[in-house]
Design a protein around this motif. Structure first.
Motif, PDB file in Angstrom:
ATOM      1  N   ILE A  17      50.069  48.570  40.999  1.00 27.54           N
ATOM      2  CA  ILE A  17      49.994  47.520  42.013  1.00 27.54           C
ATOM      3  C   ILE A  17      49.687  46.187  41.349  1.00 27.54           C
ATOM      4  CG2 ILE A  17      48.852  46.741  44.119  1.00 27.54           C
ATOM      5  CD1 ILE A  17      48.127  49.622  44.691  1.00 27.54           C
ATOM      6  N   LYS A  18      50.525  45.206  41.603  1.00 28.59           N
ATOM      7  CA  LYS A  18      50.322  43.891  41.020  1.00 28.59           C
ATOM      8  C   LYS A  18      49.117  43.196  41.660  1.00 28.59           C
ATOM      9  CE  LYS A  18      55.158  43.092  39.776  1.00 28.59           C
ATOM     10  NZ  LYS A  18      56.333  42.172  39.938  1.00 28.59           N
ATOM     11  N   ASP A  19      48.439  42.397  40.865  1.00 28.93           N
ATOM     12  CA  ASP A  19      47.294  41.590  41.313  1.00 28.93           C
ATOM     13  C   ASP A  19      46.149  42.442  41.844  1.00 28.93           C
ATOM     14  OD1 ASP A  19      48.745  39.271  40.719  1.00 28.93           O
ATOM     15  OD2 ASP A  19      49.660  39.246  42.717  1.00 28.93           O
ATOM     16  N   ILE A  20      46.118  43.737  41.458  1.00 28.81           N
ATOM     17  CA  ILE A  20      45.005  44.562  41.924  1.00 28.81           C
ATOM     18  C   ILE A  20      43.685  44.111  41.305  1.00 28.81           C
ATOM     19  CG2 ILE A  20      45.191  46.309  40.109  1.00 28.81           C
ATOM     20  CD1 ILE A  20      44.480  48.400  42.255  1.00 28.81           C
ATOM     21  N   GLY A  21      43.788  43.398  40.193  1.00 28.11           N
ATOM     22  CA  GLY A  21      42.577  42.903  39.553  1.00 28.11           C
ATOM     23  C   GLY A  21      41.793  41.942  40.420  1.00 28.11           C
ATOM     24  N   ASN A  22      42.507  41.266  41.312  1.00 30.57           N
ATOM     25  CA  ASN A  22      41.817  40.329  42.205  1.00 30.57           C
ATOM     26  C   ASN A  22      40.995  41.050  43.256  1.00 30.57           C
ATOM     27  OD1 ASN A  22      43.069  38.189  40.844  1.00 30.57           O
ATOM     28  ND2 ASN A  22      44.868  38.262  42.191  1.00 30.57           N
ATOM     29  N   LEU A  23      41.265  42.348  43.454  1.00 30.92           N
ATOM     30  CA  LEU A  23      40.546  43.108  44.467  1.00 30.92           C
ATOM     31  C   LEU A  23      39.333  43.821  43.893  1.00 30.92           C
ATOM     32  CD1 LEU A  23      43.635  44.739  46.236  1.00 30.92           C
ATOM     33  CD2 LEU A  23      42.477  42.600  46.820  1.00 30.92           C
ATOM     34  N   VAL A  24      39.185  43.783  42.576  1.00 35.64           N
ATOM     35  CA  VAL A  24      38.087  44.474  41.918  1.00 35.64           C
ATOM     36  C   VAL A  24      37.098  43.447  41.364  1.00 35.64           C
ATOM     37  CG1 VAL A  24      37.423  46.055  40.067  1.00 35.64           C
ATOM     38  CG2 VAL A  24      39.576  46.403  41.306  1.00 35.64           C
ATOM     39  N   ASN A  25      35.860  43.615  41.704  1.00 33.47           N
ATOM     40  CA  ASN A  25      34.822  42.708  41.221  1.00 33.47           C
ATOM     41  C   ASN A  25      33.584  43.524  40.857  1.00 33.47           C
ATOM     42  OD1 ASN A  25      33.263  40.521  40.554  1.00 33.47           O
ATOM     43  ND2 ASN A  25      32.858  39.878  42.664  1.00 33.47           N
ATOM     44  N   LEU A  26      33.459  43.831  39.590  1.00 34.58           N
ATOM     45  CA  LEU A  26      32.351  44.649  39.113  1.00 34.58           C
ATOM     46  C   LEU A  26      31.300  43.757  38.455  1.00 34.58           C
ATOM     47  CD1 LEU A  26      31.154  47.495  38.614  1.00 34.58           C
ATOM     48  CD2 LEU A  26      32.387  47.519  36.441  1.00 34.58           C
ATOM     49  N   THR A  27      30.061  43.935  38.899  1.00 31.64           N
ATOM     50  CA  THR A  27      28.948  43.160  38.354  1.00 31.64           C
ATOM     51  C   THR A  27      27.899  44.103  37.788  1.00 31.64           C
ATOM     52  OG1 THR A  27      29.318  41.388  39.977  1.00 31.64           O
ATOM     53  CG2 THR A  27      27.176  41.447  38.861  1.00 31.64           C
ATOM     54  N   ILE A  28      27.499  43.869  36.540  1.00 32.92           N
ATOM     55  CA  ILE A  28      26.465  44.665  35.887  1.00 32.92           C
ATOM     56  C   ILE A  28      25.392  43.725  35.356  1.00 32.92           C
ATOM     57  CG2 ILE A  28      25.941  46.296  34.032  1.00 32.92           C
ATOM     58  CD1 ILE A  28      28.738  47.357  34.198  1.00 32.92           C
ATOM     59  N   CYS A  29      24.153  43.998  35.734  1.00 31.50           N
ATOM     60  CA  CYS A  29      23.021  43.170  35.288  1.00 31.50           C
ATOM     61  C   CYS A  29      23.231  41.698  35.648  1.00 31.50           C
ATOM     62  CB  CYS A  29      22.777  43.315  33.802  1.00 31.50           C
ATOM     63  SG  CYS A  29      22.328  44.990  33.293  1.00 31.50           S
TER      64      CYS A  29
END
Length: 272
Positions: A17-29
């Motif tokens: 799926i194109k641009d799926i990176g815009n739907l993922v937001n992972l935050t650590i520390c």
């Protein structure tokens, strides 16, 4: 104390799926991790279309590196014995890091296998027509394809027996997937090593290592003779000839005669 560095971490997304990176937001520390669809690690390229392209690693680089390193040993280590050269080759020229993730149905695997045999012949200064069944015994190692399969199966068994249920179940589920290239690899390996399917749940590393060693096989008389001739060619044969021959009967072979004998034995000329 462990310090977390977000700049050294990425989130690798496997998706068509194109641009799926815009739907993922992972935050650590408290730090956001960068999303990527392709990641390179020690020559291996991990990406979503791996299943379609087989481009996990560039085999051309591995093949070229093996040739270059072999030439370096041949040219820079001429004075050392042939046995020392095989030790150098086995430790410095076989770049198999990450091979448990390779695909055995990739045509480049066979090209790598052929390159290995060509390099071994060059290393030992053997005739290009030297029979393949002698090479791994002279190199004192299993054939490279057997080594690759062994590492694949060892990696799979380690994952299958992992104490972490997530890891163990992941490996078990790969056996049930119709699209798993790991399953394709495993079926080919089990057939090659003559291992029953159910045995992979009980086999240990000791048994697996024994199976690999059996692939080297018993040395044929031609191979033993070749080892002696290679040492004679270098003038390093450690044999007390005086125990068997009288001084007046003892005669040596010149280098051309030795080379001819090596060629005749290695190409099976004597058994034709």
């Amino acid at each position: 104390e462990i310090n977390f560095n977000p700049n050294k971490c990425t989130v690798l997304i496997f998706s068509d799926i194109k641009d799926i990176g815009n739907l993922v937001n992972l935050t650590i520390c408290g730090s956001s991790i960068k999303n990527v669809t392709s990641e390179t690690h020690l020559g291996h390229v991990f990406q979503a279309d791996y299943g379609h392209t087989m481009n996990l690693i560039n085999f051309d680089h591995i093949i070229r590196d093996m040739k270059v390193r072999t030439n370096a040993i041949v040219n820079q280590f001429k004075p050392i014995s042939w046995k020392a050269k095989t030790t150098l080759f086995n430790s410095q020229c076989l770049y198999l890091y990450g091979c448990p993730l390779w695909r055995l149905d990739d045509p480049k695997i066979e090209e790598l296998n052929t390159t290995w045999k060509v390099c071994c012949r060059k290393l030992l200064n053997l005739n290009p027509r030297t029979r393949s069944r002698y090479i791994h015994q002279l190199m004192d190692t299993p054939p490279i394809i057997d080594t690759i399969m062994y590492r694949m199966l060892s990696f799979y068994i380690s994952g299958l027996n992992s104490k972490d249920p997530l890891i163990s179940n992941t490996f078990k589920n790969s056996l049930l997937s119709n699209t798993s290239y790991m399953k394709v690899n495993l079926n080919k390996i089990l057939e090659h090593f003559n291992i029953q399917y159910l045995d992979i749940f009980n086999i240990n590393k000791y048994t697996l290592k024994k199976i690999l060693c059996n692939k080297i096989g018993e040395k044929e008389w031609q191979c033993v003779f070749l080892q002696e001739l290679l040492s004679v060619r270098e003038g390093t044969l450690i044999v007390d000839m005086e125990a068997d021959l009288d001084e007046e009967e003892e005669e040596g072979l010149d280098i051309d005669e030795i080379k001819l004998m090596i060629e005749m034995v290695s190409t099976d000329f004597l058994v034709q």
